[in-house]
Design an enzyme around this catalytic site. Structure first.
Site, mmCIF file in Angstrom:
data_model
loop_
_atom_site.group_PDB
_atom_site.id
_atom_site.type_symbol
_atom_site.label_atom_id
_atom_site.label_comp_id
_atom_site.label_asym_id
_atom_site.label_seq_id
_atom_site.Cartn_x
_atom_site.Cartn_y
_atom_site.Cartn_z
ATOM 1 N N HIS A 376 3.923 55.501 13.862
ATOM 2 C CA HIS A 376 2.836 54.556 13.619
ATOM 3 C C HIS A 376 2.882 53.319 14.497
ATOM 4 O O HIS A 376 2.190 52.353 14.203
ATOM 5 C CB HIS A 376 2.886 54.071 12.167
ATOM 6 C CG HIS A 376 2.344 55.057 11.186
ATOM 7 N ND1 HIS A 376 1.029 55.097 10.831
ATOM 8 C CD2 HIS A 376 2.951 56.049 10.504
ATOM 9 C CE1 HIS A 376 0.833 56.064 9.946
ATOM 10 N NE2 HIS A 376 1.996 56.660 9.729
ATOM 11 N N LYS A 567 -6.851 41.698 8.171
ATOM 12 C CA LYS A 567 -5.744 42.591 8.497
ATOM 13 C C LYS A 567 -4.472 41.774 8.329
ATOM 14 O O LYS A 567 -4.546 40.543 8.190
ATOM 15 C CB LYS A 567 -5.847 43.123 9.931
ATOM 16 C CG LYS A 567 -6.145 41.998 10.943
ATOM 17 C CD LYS A 567 -6.421 42.510 12.352
ATOM 18 C CE LYS A 567 -7.713 43.243 12.540
ATOM 19 N NZ LYS A 567 -7.595 44.698 12.631
ATOM 20 N N ARG A 568 -3.305 42.414 8.341
ATOM 21 C CA ARG A 568 -2.091 41.623 8.244
ATOM 22 C C ARG A 568 -2.033 40.594 9.380
ATOM 23 O O ARG A 568 -2.572 40.820 10.470
ATOM 24 C CB ARG A 568 -0.852 42.547 8.283
ATOM 25 C CG ARG A 568 -0.600 43.267 6.971
ATOM 26 C CD ARG A 568 -0.296 42.315 5.833
ATOM 27 N NE ARG A 568 1.007 41.733 5.984
ATOM 28 C CZ ARG A 568 2.072 42.053 5.266
ATOM 29 N NH1 ARG A 568 1.971 42.961 4.298
ATOM 30 N NH2 ARG A 568 3.224 41.488 5.460
ATOM 31 N N LYS A 573 -1.834 41.228 16.672
ATOM 32 C CA LYS A 573 -3.239 41.372 16.279
ATOM 33 C C LYS A 573 -4.086 40.175 16.750
ATOM 34 O O LYS A 573 -5.293 40.233 16.790
ATOM 35 C CB LYS A 573 -3.342 41.526 14.763
ATOM 36 C CG LYS A 573 -2.730 42.848 14.251
ATOM 37 C CD LYS A 573 -2.845 42.961 12.745
ATOM 38 C CE LYS A 573 -2.219 44.199 12.158
ATOM 39 N NZ LYS A 573 -3.117 45.378 12.143
ATOM 40 N N THR A 677 -7.290 51.069 11.042
ATOM 41 C CA THR A 677 -8.226 51.812 10.202
ATOM 42 C C THR A 677 -9.294 50.856 9.674
ATOM 43 O O THR A 677 -10.388 51.292 9.326
ATOM 44 C CB THR A 677 -7.533 52.497 9.008
ATOM 45 O OG1 THR A 677 -6.706 51.532 8.348
ATOM 46 C CG2 THR A 677 -6.702 53.676 9.474
ATOM 47 N N LYS A 681 -13.483 51.361 8.948
ATOM 48 C CA LYS A 681 -14.216 50.989 7.732
ATOM 49 C C LYS A 681 -15.420 50.117 8.085
ATOM 50 O O LYS A 681 -16.513 50.298 7.536
ATOM 51 C CB LYS A 681 -13.294 50.209 6.776
ATOM 52 C CG LYS A 681 -12.073 50.975 6.289
ATOM 53 C CD LYS A 681 -11.092 50.022 5.571
ATOM 54 C CE LYS A 681 -9.705 50.599 5.483
ATOM 55 N NZ LYS A 681 -8.685 49.593 5.121
HETATM 56 C C1 LIG Z 1 -7.675 49.119 5.868
HETATM 57 C C2 LIG Z 1 -6.759 48.062 5.370
HETATM 58 C C3 LIG Z 1 -5.757 47.558 6.194
HETATM 59 C C4 LIG Z 1 -5.588 47.991 7.633
HETATM 60 O O1 LIG Z 1 -6.356 47.153 8.448
HETATM 61 P P1 LIG Z 1 -6.170 47.106 10.041
HETATM 62 O O2 LIG Z 1 -7.285 46.245 10.501
HETATM 63 O O3 LIG Z 1 -6.320 48.516 10.518
HETATM 64 O O4 LIG Z 1 -4.837 46.543 10.311
HETATM 65 C C5 LIG Z 1 -4.928 46.575 5.707
HETATM 66 N N1 LIG Z 1 -5.064 46.117 4.451
HETATM 67 C C6 LIG Z 1 -6.033 46.563 3.625
HETATM 68 C C7 LIG Z 1 -6.142 45.995 2.255
HETATM 69 C C8 LIG Z 1 -6.901 47.558 4.045
HETATM 70 O O5 LIG Z 1 -7.841 48.034 3.211
#
Ligand SMILES: *Cc1c(COP(=O)(O)O)cnc(C)c1O
Length: 832
Positions: A376, A567-568, A573, A677, A681
């Site tokens: 990953h 995101k985190r 990032k 991911t 979304k």
């Molecule tokens: C989808 C999701 C992530 C992943 O987000 P990225 O932008 O791909 O890092 C992290 N936290 C939550 C709560 C999510 O639903």
């Protein structure tokens, strides 16, 4: 040892058939619900609290699912088909109730039934505390995958850890992150059911000894020093409207008798109780580090604990008695979600060789065919290396087995590349520096039938840069499976009006066949469809506005471009790049370079948790909050730029935020984000992406087309070239006045009441170090944002692009990811 099912053959006709629940009518539902309220919660409706009502509702739905779960188990057991064992230390599930209602089509019935009781379904739903048993993308991926497998009728058991405390709850105090424990179990846990009779003993420590068995063979025996008990908690994973209910089995650690009485002072009551706590610590808390794991002893204990429980559980309880383990791979493929469960490899070898008496080579043949590995990351610090000192102390037999696997592997390398000792040393599973340790990714690569990355670019970089020697040796072992997200949760549930519009337009087959969204393409230019589409986006924004007002006291202005980065928090990032853009807009207005009226009205929403020990990330959170405070209150902006940072970003918030977004920020340094991911979304909900050529952004852009995606920044080869040449951020500061003015503004204390030190470390890092080269992409990012504003000014063009994003991103369904795994890695079959 059989632990599920009766000891003797049942004779009553109802003994093997699950007793079905009467809940599938409004009256039946109401009766079940009130029965649960009375008997489980011990209250009458008139005296019940919202939490009582939520728990009774959850139990009603769970009872309904239970009949299908029992039936699924029976069918799967009888069919003796190959199953997937998904091994993951994290599952970021999100709330369960809404998903269960959707999967069972009980939503309308529950709504009407509760109405008859004078209750509101939405209020009860919002009572649920989501199980936050994961950090971010990796854990959410596991949750999407098990949803897809159930929906596709594929037998799967998800295995993991039932953390008593999941990911911390984030609060802000004076703009700084403060972590609170996540007490998700405290108000009741209606979705789980423990099976203590199926508990598994897990050993630790001690030493090994050689002995000669009755047949005169040299054998090894592990003499452990202590053990704990793993208690399985089952969760039901319902497929969408197909009656299948798979299992998520999470393990909770408990003390054993031996533990109390053994090494910890027999007879000392207080000490024995303390010992109990020690054992239970193993599943106490999720480690909150995302991408930068700490090599902590407790973490290794957690990893071995859940993997040992899971292998034992599968072999003892899922296979029929007398099953020949030589054929294990006919019945299971264990998917290793990152390196966290890789200790399963030596554990299976130990079971086969030490317990089952297999010859080493025989055992290795079986083991090699039972695992596949998903990597990953590309960040070197995210690749787990366990010190041999720790591994040998905690799992002495496993370390011996790893050494032997490594010896035989290196013999193969030397035979393939005679005389190339440097290569052999490079490929060794045992690292010698900075301390002697086991490279878990190498072990997983050697043991796995397949190794996959999680997006096309990532898989290529994995082959070329992370594991080049291995991909040369075994090119056919490497493959790509681009990640996906479940359309049930992230479109159908999260965006009900868009879902209705889509279903009214093309039928509802898209929910399980997401490529059918393509059929929306002809409507992208249809003004009537565009109007409906825009109205839905506006409704989603109003829904978000009321939520944020109630949840955080944040007021979102009307009519703004909603620009979202959730995101985190991690340097790679590059939240700081987004922040520099905001500061720069502000600075230009403050200094009079542009008028406030020149700004496109825009609200930027951040959501991000930082690992508690990650100082740079926490300082960045502090700075975002301070910038928000300043920008939101300065009248010079005339309310045309706002920054919102709701605390505690989680799945529940994501489900409200993402459908409301206009712009999706996916701005990592190219070559750093394995897939992402969140990006998927957003696109599926009609946000346009501003993004680098990184992770799955590359594939999103290829699918939606350049005209409907805002690309900026260096690509991966350019990043590599700049890195090789030497990245010197100060040159950008010196040559770009806009960037310079923004950084100066922070340094001069504009966001810290004149304190010039408060954010010194953040600015210093951006100017002098920054492995992730934020300043190098600033100019290009600002230019792309100007294109965003230009397009947003033409609402018809924007809406058209937005519709095309939805229509063209059906590829990112996790159903498609699962099909790829099934065809290229697992070779399993759906049941029908
Ligand atoms: C989808 C999701 C992530 C992943 O987000 P990225 O932008 O791909 O890092 C992290 N936290 C939550 C709560 C999510 O639903």
């Amino acid at each position: 040892m059989r632990t599920y099912g009766p000891a003797s053959t049942p004779t009553h006709p109802l003994a093997t058939a699950p007793v079905s629940s009467p809940a599938h009518s409004v009256d039946g539902f109401v009766r079940e619900f009130l029965h649960e309220l009375n008997t489980n919660q011990g209250v009458t409706l008139s005296l019940s609290s919202v939490n009582d009502q939520y728990l009774a509702l959850a139990s009603t739905v769970k009872n309904y699912l239970m009949a299908r779960w029992l039936e699924t188990n029976r069918k799967t057991r009888d069919a003796k088909v190959k199953a997937v064992g998904y091994l993951s230390a994290e599952y970021l599930l999100g709330r369960q109730l809404g998903n269960a209602l959707l999967a069972t089509d009980l939503g309308e019935i529950a709504h009407k039934g509760l109405e008859l009781c004078g209750l509101d379904l939405a209020t009860l739903r919002s009572q649920e505390v989501e199980p936050g048993l994961g950090n971010g993308g990796l854990g959410r991926l596991a949750a999407c995958f098990i949803d897809s497998l159930a929906t596709m009728d594929v037998p799967c058991i998800g295995y993991g850890i039932r953390y008593e405390y999941g990911i911390f709850r984030q609060t802000f105090v004076d703009g700084r992150q403060v972590e609170q424990p996540d007490t998700w179990l405290s108000l009741g846990s209606p979705w789980e059911f423990p099976h203590p009779e199926a508990s598994v003993q897990v050993d630790f420590g001690g030493h090994t000894e050689k002995y000669t068995d009755d047949d005169g063979r040299e054998r090894t025996r592990w003499v452990p020093a202590w053990n704990v008990l793993g208690v399985p908690y089952n969760y039901m994973v319902p497929g969408y409207l197909n009656g299948r209910v798979n299992t998520l089995r999470l393990w909770s650690a408990q003390a054993t008798k031996a533990f109390d009485l053994g090494i910890f002072n027999a007879g000392d009551y207080a000490q024995a109780v303390r010992a109990q706590t020690f054992a239970e610590n193993i599943s106490k808390v999720l480690y909150p580090e995302d991408s930068t794991p700490q090599g902590k002893e407790l973490r290794l204990q957690q990893q071995y604990f859940f993997v040992a429980c899971s292998l034992r559980d599968f072999i003892n309880n899922e296979l029929e008695e007398g099953f020949d383990l030589h054929n294990l791979s006919d019945r299971i493929i264990f998917q290793l979600n990152d390196t966290h469960p890789v200790i399963a490899v030596p554990e299976l070898m130990r079971i086969l060789v030490d317990e089952q008496g297999f010859e080493w080579d025989e055992a290795w043949e079986v083991t090699k065919s039972c695992f596949a590995y998903t990597c990953h990351t590309l960040l070197p610090e995210a690749l787990e290396v366990w010190s041999t000192e720790l591994l040998g102390r905690l799992l002495p037999r496993h370390l011996e087995i790893i050494f032997q696997i490594n010896d035989e592997f290196l013999a193969e390398v030397r035979a393939t590349y005679p005389g190339d000792e440097i290569r052999a040393r490079r490929m060794s599973m045992i690292a010698e520096h900075p301390e002697r340790g086991v490279r878990m990714a190498y072990l997983a690569t050697v043991a796995g039938t397949k190794v996959n990355g999680v997006a096309a670019l990532h898989s290529q970089l994995l082959r070329d840069k992370v594991l080049p020697d291995f991909s040369q040796l075994w090119p056919e072992k490497f493959t790509n499976v681009t990640n996906g997200v479940t359309p049930r949760r992230f479109v159908k549930m999260a965006n009900p009006h868009l879902s209705d519009l889509i279903s009214d337009t093309i039928g509802n087959g898209w929910v399980t066949d997401l490529e059918r969204l393509r059929e929306l393409e002809p409507y992208a230019d249809d003004p009537e469809f565009q109007d409906k589409f825009r109205e839905i986006k506006a409704w989603n924004k109003r829904r978000l506005t009321s939520l944020l007002e109630a949840r955080d006291g944040i007021v979102l202005p009307d009519g703004h471009l909603l620009d979202v980065m959730v995101k985190r928090l991690h340097e790679y990032k590059r939240q700081s790049l987004k922040l520099l853009h905001i500061i720069s807009l502000y600075e230009q207005v403050v200094s009079g370079k542009i008028a406030a009226s020149d700004l496109t009205p825009r609200t930027v929403v951040f959501g991000a948790k930082a690992a508690p020990g990650y100082k740079m990330a926490k300082d960045t959170i502090h700075l975002i909050n301070k910038v928000a405070e300043k920008v939101n209150n300065d009248p010079v902006l005339e309310g045309r730029l706002k920054v919102a940072f709701p605390a505690n970003y989680n799945v529940t918030l994501a489900e409200k935020l993402i459908p409301a977004a206009d712009l999706s920020e996916q701005i990592s340094l190219a070559g750093m984000e394995a897939s992402g991911t969140g990006n998927m979304k957003f696109a599926l909900n009609g946000a346009l992406t501003i993004g680098t050529d990184d992770g799955a952004n590359v594939e999103i852009r290829e699918l939606v087309g350049d005209k409907h995606f805002f690309l900026f920044g260096m690509d991966e080869p350019a990043v590599a070239e700049l890195g090789a040449k030497g990245y010197n951020p100060i040159t950008y500061y010196e040559s770009q006045p806009q960037l310079r003015a923004a950084l100066d503004m922070v340094m001069n204390g504009a966001f810290s009441d004149g304190d010039q030190d408060m954010f010194g470390s953040v600015v210093h890092n951006l100017l002098h170090q920054d492995r992730f080269m934020a300043l190098a992409d600033f100019e290009s990012y600002v230019a792309a944002q100007a294109k965003v504003e230009e397009k947003y000014a033409d609402q018809a063009a924007w809406t058209r692009s937005s519709i095309l994003n939805v229509a063209r991103t059906g590829f990112f369904s996790s159903d498609r990811s699962m099909r790829d795994y099934i065809q290229r890695i697992w070779h399993t079959q759906p049941m029908i």
